[in-house]
Design a protein around this motif. Structure first.
Motif, short mmCIF file in Angstrom:
data_model
loop_
_atom_site.label_atom_id
_atom_site.label_comp_id
_atom_site.label_asym_id
_atom_site.label_seq_id
_atom_site.Cartn_x
_atom_site.Cartn_y
_atom_site.Cartn_z
N LEU A 8 0.83 -1.08 0.06
CA LEU A 8 -0.01 0.16 0.10
C LEU A 8 0.83 1.28 -0.04
N ASP A 10 1.08 5.40 0.38
CA ASP A 10 0.58 6.79 0.63
C ASP A 10 0.98 7.83 -0.46
N VAL A 12 1.95 10.87 -2.63
CA VAL A 12 2.71 11.91 -2.38
C VAL A 12 2.42 12.89 -3.43
N THR A 24 6.51 5.80 3.03
CA THR A 24 5.18 5.99 2.25
C THR A 24 4.59 4.61 1.91
N HIS A 26 3.92 0.62 2.83
CA HIS A 26 3.53 -0.42 3.79
C HIS A 26 3.25 -1.82 3.09
N GLU A 39 -14.07 2.37 -0.84
CA GLU A 39 -12.95 2.77 -2.00
C GLU A 39 -13.84 2.85 -3.20
N GLN A 85 7.98 8.71 -6.91
CA GLN A 85 7.29 7.85 -5.89
C GLN A 85 7.12 6.49 -6.44
N GLY A 112 -9.90 6.97 -4.40
CA GLY A 112 -10.02 6.94 -2.83
C GLY A 112 -11.40 6.82 -2.44
N ALA A 118 -7.79 11.62 0.21
CA ALA A 118 -6.65 11.45 -0.71
C ALA A 118 -6.96 10.34 -1.62
N THR A 120 -6.34 6.64 -3.27
CA THR A 120 -5.68 5.49 -2.67
C THR A 120 -4.61 5.02 -3.76
N TRP A 122 -1.64 1.58 -4.79
CA TRP A 122 -1.11 0.08 -4.34
C TRP A 122 -0.56 -0.52 -5.47
#
Ligand code: PLP
Length: 295
Positions: A8, A10, A12, A24, A26, A39, A85, A112, A118, A120, A122
Motif C-alpha cells: 500500500l 501513501d 505523495v 510511504t 506499507h 473505496e 514515488q 480513494g 486523498a 488510494t 497500491w
C-alpha cells in the motif's frame, strides 16, 4: 518475499520536494484486508492502473508505464502521479520479489474513499500467467463491435477511451464472448469497421512490407509493448507506421499479432474463423527480444 506481494502506498503530491519515499510504503500480508469498503475503485471502478512485466528481476518499460499512468490520470481528472514515488515503489517491490521467472506487477491509483482526503494507491505482484503456448502456437481471434465510431474520443472525451481505467468489465465480457465462440481473444472494431485494440492488447499487422498499428489517437491505449516492438523493427531496418486500419486490411495482412506487457507477442492464427498467415520465426525473435529487455 513470497507471492503475491502487496504494497500500500501513501500517494505523495507530484510537486513534493521529497526524494525518499520508503516511509510511504506499507507491505501487506497477502491475506490481510487492505482496502476500505468505501473505496471508489471497488465501488465504481473509478481509478487507473498499469501492469508491467518483471523478467528475471528486471522490471520492463518502467518509464513508458509511468508516463501512461500520468496520461490516464490527466484524462480522468485524478491528481498528477508523483513519478519519482512510483519509480521508487517499483524498485522497492522488485528488490523483494523472486529474481527468476516472469512476474506481473500491477500498480493502481484510485480516487480513494468517497469524500476522503486523498487517492488510494497500491502495487500488487503475482506470478505471470503462462503464455508460452500462445507465444509458440498463436491465438484464434474474433472481431467484436465496440459500439463507437472512429473519432469517438474527440466527440465524447468523458468516455475516457484513451485512459487505462479500472473499469474493465466490458473488456472481460468481450473475452468471455470470444471463448463462447470457440476463440481465444477479441479485437474491438469501431462501428465503421476500423480496427481498435484487443481488450488487453494492442494489434500490429504486416501489410505490403510495413508493420502497422492503429494510431493511438485517444480511443485506444498507446501500448508499451507495441512501442518496444516498433523500436526492434526499426533497428532491423523495417518500416513501421501508425495509421487507421480497416478490418478488410487486417483480414488480408501477411501476419498479425496481439501484443501486451505480460503476454508479449502472440500471432493471430485465425480471424473470425478464417486462417491467417503467420511468421513464427519473427514471432520467436520478437519474444526473445522482448524477454531480454532490462529497463
Ligand atoms: N490495450 C488495452 C486495452 C490493454 O489493456 C493493454 C494492456 O493490458 C494494451 C492495449 C497493451 O498495453 P501494454 O503493451 O502496455 O501492456
Amino acid at each position: 518475499m513470497s507471492l503475491p506481494f502487496t504494497l500500500l502506498i501513501d500517494p505523495v503530491p507530484a510537486d513534493s520536494e521529497r526524494t525518499t519515499f520508503e516511509d510511504t510504503f506499507h507491505e501487506m500480508e497477502s491475506a490481510a484486508p487492505a482496502l476500505r469498503v468505501g473505496e471508489l475503485s471497488t465501488q465504481r471502478g473509478d481509478g487507473i492502473f498499469e501492469t508491467l512485466s518483471v523478467v528475471n528481476g528486471h522490471p520492463q518499460e518502467v518509464e513508458p508505464h509511468i508516463a501512461r499512468l500520468c496520461n490516464s490520470a490527466q484524462i480522468c481528472d485524478l491528481p498528477v502521479p508523483n513519478s519519482a514515488q512510483w519509480r521508487a515503489a517499483i524498485s522497492y517491490a522488485v528488490a523483494r520479489l523472486p529474481h527468476e521467472g516472469e512476474l506481473a506487477l500491477k500498480f493502481v491509483l484510485s480516487r480513494g474513499v468517497e469524500s476522503g482526503p486523498a487517492p488510494t494507491a497500491w502495487l500488487h505482484a503475482t506470478r505471470a500467467a503462462d503464455f508460452s503456448a500462445a507465444r509458440r502456437n498463436g491465438v484464434r481471434v474474433i472481431t467484436l463491435d465496440r459500439g463507437y465510431p472512429r473519432g469517438v474520443a474527440e466527440r465524447a472525451p468523458w468516455l475516457l477511451m484513451g485512459a487505462k481505467t479500472l473499469s474493465y468489465a466490458v473488456n472481460m465480457a468481450a473475452l468471455r464472448e470470444a471463448h463462447r465462440r470457440g476463440a481465444d481473444d477479441t479485437i474491438f472494431l469501431t462501428t465503421d469497421d476500423y480496427v481498435m485494440e484487443g481488450p488487453t492488447s494492442s494489434v500490429i499487422l504486416r501489410t505490403g512490407g510495413v508493420y502497422v498499428t492503429p494510431a493511438p489517437s485517444g480511443a485506444i491505449l498507446h501500448g508499451t509493448t507495441q512501442q518496444s516492438m516498433f523500436d526492434y523493427l526499426r533497428d532491423q531496418g523495417e518500416k513501421v507506421e501508425y495509421r487507421d486500419v480497416t478490418i478488410d486490411e487486417l483480414r488480408q495482412a501477411d501476419a498479425a499479432w496481439l501484443v501486451s506487457s505480460v503476454r508479449l507477442a502472440v500471432a493471430i492464427t485465425a480471424l473470425d474463423g478464417e486462417p491467417m498467415r503467420t511468421d513464427q520465426p519473427l514471432t520467436a525473435a520478437l519474444n526473445a527480444y522482448l524477454l531480454a529487455r532490462t529497463a
